[in-house]
Enzyme design. Sequence first.
Site, short mmCIF file in Angstrom:
data_model
loop_
_atom_site.label_atom_id
_atom_site.label_comp_id
_atom_site.label_asym_id
_atom_site.label_seq_id
_atom_site.Cartn_x
_atom_site.Cartn_y
_atom_site.Cartn_z
N ASP A 240 13.30 -14.57 -37.12
CA ASP A 240 12.54 -14.46 -38.64
C ASP A 240 12.87 -15.42 -40.01
O ASP A 240 14.09 -15.28 -40.68
CB ASP A 240 12.37 -13.18 -39.95
CG ASP A 240 11.77 -13.44 -40.61
OD1 ASP A 240 11.07 -14.08 -41.32
OD2 ASP A 240 11.15 -12.01 -41.19
N LYS A 269 8.39 -19.40 -46.22
CA LYS A 269 8.38 -19.38 -48.39
C LYS A 269 8.51 -20.76 -48.76
O LYS A 269 8.03 -21.89 -48.98
CB LYS A 269 10.06 -18.80 -48.28
CG LYS A 269 9.25 -17.26 -48.09
CD LYS A 269 10.44 -16.53 -48.78
CE LYS A 269 9.62 -15.31 -49.41
NZ LYS A 269 10.13 -14.29 -48.44
C1 LIG Z 1 9.26 -13.18 -47.70
C2 LIG Z 1 9.18 -12.48 -46.64
C3 LIG Z 1 8.17 -12.56 -45.37
C4 LIG Z 1 7.28 -12.21 -45.84
O1 LIG Z 1 6.63 -13.49 -46.33
P1 LIG Z 1 5.14 -12.75 -47.26
O2 LIG Z 1 4.76 -14.55 -47.16
O3 LIG Z 1 5.31 -12.44 -49.15
O4 LIG Z 1 4.46 -12.16 -47.14
C5 LIG Z 1 8.76 -12.17 -44.13
N1 LIG Z 1 10.09 -12.29 -44.14
C6 LIG Z 1 10.88 -12.80 -44.41
C7 LIG Z 1 12.67 -12.94 -43.96
C8 LIG Z 1 11.16 -13.46 -45.75
O5 LIG Z 1 12.28 -13.65 -46.50
#
Ligand SMILES: *Cc1c(COP(=O)(O)O)cnc(C)c1O
Length: 426
Positions: A240, A269
């Site tokens: 992730d 992000k």
């Molecule tokens: C922000 C984040 C998410 C979730 O993303 P959203 O766009 O807020 O749904 C998942 N994993 C990590 C590591 C994140 O930083």
Amino acid sequence: MNSTDWLDAGLEHIWLPYTQMATANPPLPVVSTEGCRIRLADGRSLIDGISSWWTACHGYNDAHIRTAIVHQIERLPHVMFAGLVHEPALTLAKRLADLLPGDLERVFFTESGSVSVEVALKMAIQYWRNQGQTERTRIIYFRHGYHGDTFATMALCDPEEGMHALFADSMPSQIMAELPITPEMTAAFARVLNTQAARVAAVIVEPLVQGAGGMKMHDAECLRTIASTCRANDTLLICDEIMTGFGRTGTLFACEAAGIVPDIICLSKALTGGTLPLAATVARKHIFEAFLGDDPGMALMHGPTYMANPLACAAANASLDLFERKPRLEQVAAIEQQLSAELSSCREIAGVADVRIKGAIGAVELSGAIDLNGLRQRFAELGVWIRPFGNVVYLMPPFVIHEAELSTLCAAIHQVLGERAATLAN
Ligand SMILES: *Cc1c(COP(=O)(O)O)cnc(C)c1O
């Protein structure tokens, strides 16, 4: 209507995220953004220390991204992505495949990070099912992890420190492990995989930095151990990189620092440089090929309405142009140096438990209870946008931040934590 009528009228009807609406300070009305600054309705401007939830890596209102979006909106703002394709999405898919390590080469677009993780979970579980292994449905995640706010992703967040303990009874039960940091922890992790492999579809990890779960950092060796243990036990690995992707930890993708290639990677992000919502789940060749066959039931059954939105894809392509043309990774290295020089000494302030720095991330962990509302308000008074969560005060500035602006952010942290230490002493 005068300039802030919308504020009073609308505040009666809005529900804000992660906010106790009864007691939180009122939110600050923003009218524009530029560079590393957020301009407020009362004329003040704040230096953004956290890049709007870690997205605005090029700062705000970058002219190149803006032009790309405007150009795209004039021709094709949106079209459904089933049976139809378009240039911005296909160009972006090819570029991501070229940039990612190994044969991570099949891109599935969604509109948020959480959903991109959900898609990765579906891919992993169905990968095994399509090969007749119907028992492999569980996911292993790590303490302090954070993977999103939807039900499947909440089940992968730290059960004690995560925000989601409330819903535990309504979520799938997954398997938590400790990051294999010491030899004993490595042996323990290998044991978990070894005993559970028959029912595990994948291990999921935020490589190098666990973000929303507390800004915990581990090294490349730990990541290599996770990857090799997965391989030894024939289990898939999902990275992730929604927070770490696009340079934040010093390399374009954090997994590169360890020389590993996960089976599936999640990006979001900073993908569009903080301009439009977009996420991508990218699979290696063997994952994609496990979905091919005569049986329609072997296909991946997922398709968000706004997937591969052309505006968002055009913004992402423009953001990748900037990574090609501008010295972004050098800027990250310079930020890392400056954070080391100006933030590390927070260790000496009473009530500070630890300071951690990696790439363009600086985190100060506090001991004891912290008055989040008070701290947040004090930072805004000092002209900086820093939003501590849990027991962590952190910086994740845009990569284009000027040295003087970053110094202002670091000085504000010193000042506010110093004031807090004085209060604690009384
Ligand atoms: C922000 C984040 C998410 C979730 O993303 P959203 O766009 O807020 O749904 C998942 N994993 C990590 C590591 C994140 O930083």
